[in-house]
Design an enzyme around this catalytic site. Sequence first.
Site, PDB file in Angstrom:
ATOM      1  N   TYR A  11       0.789  -1.176  -0.003  1.00 58.58           N
ATOM      2  CA  TYR A  11       0.120   0.135  -0.054  1.00 58.58           C
ATOM      3  C   TYR A  11       0.856   1.177   0.061  1.00 58.58           C
ATOM      4  CZ  TYR A  11      -3.108   3.557   1.961  1.00 58.58           C
ATOM      5  OH  TYR A  11      -3.989   4.632   2.433  1.00 58.58           O
ATOM      6  N   SER A 124       5.649   3.090  13.412  1.00 61.47           N
ATOM      7  CA  SER A 124       4.390   3.201  13.596  1.00 61.47           C
ATOM      8  C   SER A 124       4.150   3.860  14.798  1.00 61.47           C
ATOM      9  CB  SER A 124       3.885   1.857  13.751  1.00 61.47           C
ATOM     10  OG  SER A 124       2.543   1.689  14.039  1.00 61.47           O
ATOM     11  N   TYR A 148       3.751  -6.724  17.057  1.00 60.21           N
ATOM     12  CA  TYR A 148       3.886  -6.031  15.893  1.00 60.21           C
ATOM     13  C   TYR A 148       4.530  -4.601  16.368  1.00 60.21           C
ATOM     14  CZ  TYR A 148       3.016  -2.274  12.547  1.00 60.21           C
ATOM     15  OH  TYR A 148       3.347  -1.247  11.762  1.00 60.21           O
ATOM     16  N   LYS A 152       8.634  -3.003  15.812  1.00 53.92           N
ATOM     17  CA  LYS A 152       8.802  -1.545  15.402  1.00 53.92           C
ATOM     18  C   LYS A 152       9.722  -0.793  16.505  1.00 53.92           C
ATOM     19  CE  LYS A 152       6.678  -1.749  11.429  1.00 53.92           C
ATOM     20  NZ  LYS A 152       7.537  -1.752  10.212  1.00 53.92           N
ATOM     21  N   TYR A 176       4.087   6.689  11.733  1.00 50.31           N
ATOM     22  CA  TYR A 176       2.944   6.825  10.995  1.00 50.31           C
ATOM     23  C   TYR A 176       1.772   6.637  11.983  1.00 50.31           C
ATOM     24  CZ  TYR A 176       5.932   5.082   6.866  1.00 50.31           C
ATOM     25  OH  TYR A 176       6.815   4.498   5.874  1.00 50.31           O
ATOM     26  N   ASP A 294      -8.011  -1.835  21.968  1.00 51.43           N
ATOM     27  CA  ASP A 294      -8.237  -0.715  21.450  1.00 51.43           C
ATOM     28  C   ASP A 294      -7.977   0.169  22.717  1.00 51.43           C
ATOM     29  OD1 ASP A 294      -8.473  -0.940  18.697  1.00 51.43           O
ATOM     30  OD2 ASP A 294     -10.706  -0.862  18.806  1.00 51.43           O
TER      31      ASP A 294
HETATM   32  P1  NAD Z   1       1.661  -3.741   3.150  1.00 55.07           P
HETATM   33  O1  NAD Z   1       1.478  -4.820   3.866  1.00 55.07           O
HETATM   34  O2  NAD Z   1       0.825  -3.168   1.885  1.00 55.07           O
HETATM   35  O3  NAD Z   1       3.141  -3.446   2.554  1.00 55.07           O
HETATM   36  C1  NAD Z   1       4.176  -4.186   2.969  1.00 55.07           C
HETATM   37  C2  NAD Z   1       4.976  -4.692   1.797  1.00 55.07           C
HETATM   38  O4  NAD Z   1       6.183  -5.450   2.296  1.00 55.07           O
HETATM   39  C3  NAD Z   1       4.236  -6.052   1.339  1.00 55.07           C
HETATM   40  O5  NAD Z   1       3.996  -5.688  -0.407  1.00 55.07           O
HETATM   41  C4  NAD Z   1       4.864  -7.280   1.405  1.00 55.07           C
HETATM   42  O6  NAD Z   1       4.589  -8.305   0.457  1.00 55.07           O
HETATM   43  C5  NAD Z   1       6.382  -6.689   1.690  1.00 55.07           C
HETATM   44  N1  NAD Z   1       7.098  -7.768   2.580  1.00 55.07           N
HETATM   45  C6  NAD Z   1       6.789  -8.029   3.866  1.00 55.07           C
HETATM   46  N2  NAD Z   1       7.946  -8.628   4.316  1.00 55.07           N
HETATM   47  C7  NAD Z   1       8.723  -8.646   3.259  1.00 55.07           C
HETATM   48  C8  NAD Z   1       9.830  -9.157   3.297  1.00 55.07           C
HETATM   49  N3  NAD Z   1      10.610 -10.137   4.073  1.00 55.07           N
HETATM   50  N4  NAD Z   1      10.759  -9.324   2.066  1.00 55.07           N
HETATM   51  C9  NAD Z   1      10.198  -8.586   1.029  1.00 55.07           C
HETATM   52  N5  NAD Z   1       9.138  -8.007   1.075  1.00 55.07           N
HETATM   53  C10 NAD Z   1       8.394  -8.173   2.190  1.00 55.07           C
HETATM   54  O7  NAD Z   1       1.797  -2.456   4.360  1.00 55.07           O
HETATM   55  P2  NAD Z   1       1.769  -1.055   4.335  1.00 55.07           P
HETATM   56  O8  NAD Z   1       0.503  -0.609   4.965  1.00 55.07           O
HETATM   57  O9  NAD Z   1       2.119  -0.641   3.026  1.00 55.07           O
HETATM   58  O10 NAD Z   1       3.040  -0.718   5.416  1.00 55.07           O
HETATM   59  C11 NAD Z   1       4.256  -0.334   4.917  1.00 55.07           C
HETATM   60  C12 NAD Z   1       4.943  -0.229   6.125  1.00 55.07           C
HETATM   61  O11 NAD Z   1       4.532   0.859   7.012  1.00 55.07           O
HETATM   62  C13 NAD Z   1       4.906  -1.453   7.131  1.00 55.07           C
HETATM   63  O12 NAD Z   1       6.386  -1.685   7.632  1.00 55.07           O
HETATM   64  C14 NAD Z   1       4.135  -1.155   8.027  1.00 55.07           C
HETATM   65  O13 NAD Z   1       4.497  -2.038   9.477  1.00 55.07           O
HETATM   66  C15 NAD Z   1       4.300   0.288   8.280  1.00 55.07           C
HETATM   67  N6  NAD Z   1       3.203   1.011   8.761  1.00 55.07           N
HETATM   68  C16 NAD Z   1       1.778   1.039   8.285  1.00 55.07           C
HETATM   69  C17 NAD Z   1       0.880   1.712   8.792  1.00 55.07           C
HETATM   70  C18 NAD Z   1      -0.528   1.727   7.930  1.00 55.07           C
HETATM   71  O14 NAD Z   1      -1.401   2.534   8.443  1.00 55.07           O
HETATM   72  N7  NAD Z   1      -0.491   1.350   6.896  1.00 55.07           N
HETATM   73  C19 NAD Z   1       0.789   2.277   9.948  1.00 55.07           C
HETATM   74  C20 NAD Z   1       2.126   2.340  10.680  1.00 55.07           C
HETATM   75  C21 NAD Z   1       3.098   1.573  10.030  1.00 55.07           C
HETATM   76  N1  UFG Z   2     -13.020   0.338  14.125  1.00 52.09           N
HETATM   77  C1  UFG Z   2     -14.284  -0.180  13.900  1.00 52.09           C
HETATM   78  N2  UFG Z   2     -14.980  -0.840  13.229  1.00 52.09           N
HETATM   79  C2  UFG Z   2     -13.776  -1.556  12.484  1.00 52.09           C
HETATM   80  C3  UFG Z   2     -12.623  -1.383  12.226  1.00 52.09           C
HETATM   81  C4  UFG Z   2     -12.029  -0.503  13.277  1.00 52.09           C
HETATM   82  O1  UFG Z   2     -15.071   0.576  14.763  1.00 52.09           O
HETATM   83  O2  UFG Z   2     -14.497  -2.500  11.469  1.00 52.09           O
HETATM   84  C5  UFG Z   2     -12.381   1.007  14.966  1.00 52.09           C
HETATM   85  C6  UFG Z   2     -11.469   0.694  16.011  1.00 52.09           C
HETATM   86  O3  UFG Z   2     -11.924   0.034  16.873  1.00 52.09           O
HETATM   87  C7  UFG Z   2     -10.566   1.790  16.217  1.00 52.09           C
HETATM   88  C8  UFG Z   2     -10.465   2.682  15.070  1.00 52.09           C
HETATM   89  O4  UFG Z   2     -11.643   2.214  14.197  1.00 52.09           O
HETATM   90  O5  UFG Z   2     -10.993   2.534  17.203  1.00 52.09           O
HETATM   91  C9  UFG Z   2      -9.367   2.677  14.152  1.00 52.09           C
HETATM   92  O6  UFG Z   2      -8.925   1.251  13.900  1.00 52.09           O
HETATM   93  P1  UFG Z   2      -7.954   0.651  13.001  1.00 52.09           P
HETATM   94  O7  UFG Z   2      -8.071  -0.716  12.862  1.00 52.09           O
HETATM   95  O8  UFG Z   2      -8.333   1.349  11.455  1.00 52.09           O
HETATM   96  O9  UFG Z   2      -6.634   1.254  13.458  1.00 52.09           O
HETATM   97  P2  UFG Z   2      -5.811   1.333  14.626  1.00 52.09           P
HETATM   98  O10 UFG Z   2      -5.709   2.692  15.278  1.00 52.09           O
HETATM   99  O11 UFG Z   2      -6.325   0.177  15.460  1.00 52.09           O
HETATM  100  O12 UFG Z   2      -4.344   0.628  14.285  1.00 52.09           O
HETATM  101  C10 UFG Z   2      -3.782   1.268  12.940  1.00 52.09           C
HETATM  102  C11 UFG Z   2      -3.123  -0.017  12.512  1.00 52.09           C
HETATM  103  C12 UFG Z   2      -1.815   0.004  13.239  1.00 52.09           C
HETATM  104  C13 UFG Z   2      -0.920   1.306  13.443  1.00 52.09           C
HETATM  105  C14 UFG Z   2      -1.797   2.237  14.048  1.00 52.09           C
HETATM  106  C15 UFG Z   2      -0.987   3.644  13.705  1.00 52.09           C
HETATM  107  O13 UFG Z   2      -3.340  -1.166  12.485  1.00 52.09           O
HETATM  108  O14 UFG Z   2      -0.750  -1.229  12.633  1.00 52.09           O
HETATM  109  O15 UFG Z   2      -2.923   2.476  13.265  1.00 52.09           O
HETATM  110  O16 UFG Z   2      -1.754   4.334  14.813  1.00 52.09           O
HETATM  111  F1  UFG Z   2       0.218   1.164  14.291  1.00 52.09           F
END
Ligand code: NAD
Ligand code: UFG
Length: 336
Positions: A11, A124, A148, A152, A176, A294
């Site tokens: 993503y 994160s 998880y 980090k 993030y 949560d």
């Molecule tokens: P994502 O799962 O869409 O992307 C991660 C990518 O890494 C995937 O395409 C996966 O195939 C690849 N991958 C995982 N392990 C691997 C490995 N060992 N070798 C090669 N490729 C590998 O997740 P994202 O939402 O794009 O998140 C990217 C990064 O940001 C992650 O490290 C995640 O923990 C961090 N992050 C995301 C969020 C969020 O809100 N999406 C929040 C905080 C931190």
């Molecule tokens: N929620 C609902 N219904 C759903 C999904 C979520 O009510 O179907 C609520 C959750 O209870 C929470 C809020 O929406 O109160 C946000 O939930 P998310 O799962 O979207 O996000 P989180 O804040 O729990 O966690 C996410 C990522 C983590 C990251 C974090 C960063 O999953 O990996 O954001 O703040 F670290």
Amino acid sequence: MKILVTGGAGYIGSHMCAELLRLGHEIVVADNFSNGTQAALDGVKKISGSDFPFYETDIRDENALEKIFYEHKIDCVTHFAGLKAVGKSVSEPLEYYENNLNSTLTLCRTMRKHGVFRMIFSSSAATYSPENSVPLTEDSVLGATNPYGRTKIMCEEILRDLCIAEPRFSVVLLRYFNAVGAHESGLIGDCPRGIPNNLMPFISQTAAGLHSELKIFGNDYNTPDGTCIRDYIHITDLIDGHVCAIEFSAENAGCEVFNLGTGRGISVLEMVDAFDKTNGLKLPRSIAPRRPGDFPEAYASPEKAEKMLKFRAKKSLEDMCRDTWKFQRNVPSEMR
Ligand code: NAD
Ligand code: UFG
């Protein structure tokens, strides 16, 4: 510059690829497709109108990583590769520690061997203890509530120690908050496999008729409307933060940490209402029990990033809702 994007088929990584190409950089992408897709890479190609080297490889594989660094003179690494599902990390802790720590260690070792010293690391808000008061600053107490988040914290510590031992390294740790939204083209976005855990993809899939209703997990929290408050940041803003971090890393050695958030708390109900209003929809919804783990409220202090990275999020809640829905209506079948 030539930038290695690990996890570039995911993503956030795919949006980084599109933006780096737009800015005229060269990219090299490595992803093992454990969660990423070819469709995301195809989306990047369509958006940018250009091709780029892609390695379908696990970055824990040192030989495979060596090959990439031999074949390309990398200037900087944006390291997105990692496993990110909080719930799964509780049931499969070894897989999470193994993947997230070993990928980072192998990457650092290979970078050092090839004289590459700049890295932007995806950390994160999950690193912060829920005991902190809001807004969360980079000095707030760390204390993840799940494996998880602990991976980090551990990666951050590894990278900090590395920068102390090897002063040529320049590492920017980006914590993030909740990344949402999609590229304005609607060609790439967040497309989780299976039933989404996160709020935004669940909302948009419900709007698309893939789920009968959205369950709001708890409306009895000590918040103004009783639902949890988070800091949702548009993916385009999040990527701008990385571009600022890449520039920062060129001028500053050592290890620095920044929040990437908007500084604005939005409740679950506010988000659902904004999604309905922006897109002219009425999502079926119900109140369900609290989701274990949560906490009521988390939002960033964006001040340090504003001051030192010159980064400020610009997109509105409406932008987040509009772009999420645009992507959902476009999702290629091979991404589902
Ligand atoms: P994502 O799962 O869409 O992307 C991660 C990518 O890494 C995937 O395409 C996966 O195939 C690849 N991958 C995982 N392990 C691997 C490995 N060992 N070798 C090669 N490729 C590998 O997740 P994202 O939402 O794009 O998140 C990217 C990064 O940001 C992650 O490290 C995640 O923990 C961090 N992050 C995301 C969020 C969020 O809100 N999406 C929040 C905080 C931190
Ligand atoms: N929620 C609902 N219904 C759903 C999904 C979520 O009510 O179907 C609520 C959750 O209870 C929470 C809020 O929406 O109160 C946000 O939930 P998310 O799962 O979207 O996000 P989180 O804040 O729990 O966690 C996410 C990522 C983590 C990251 C974090 C960063 O999953 O990996 O954001 O703040 F670290």
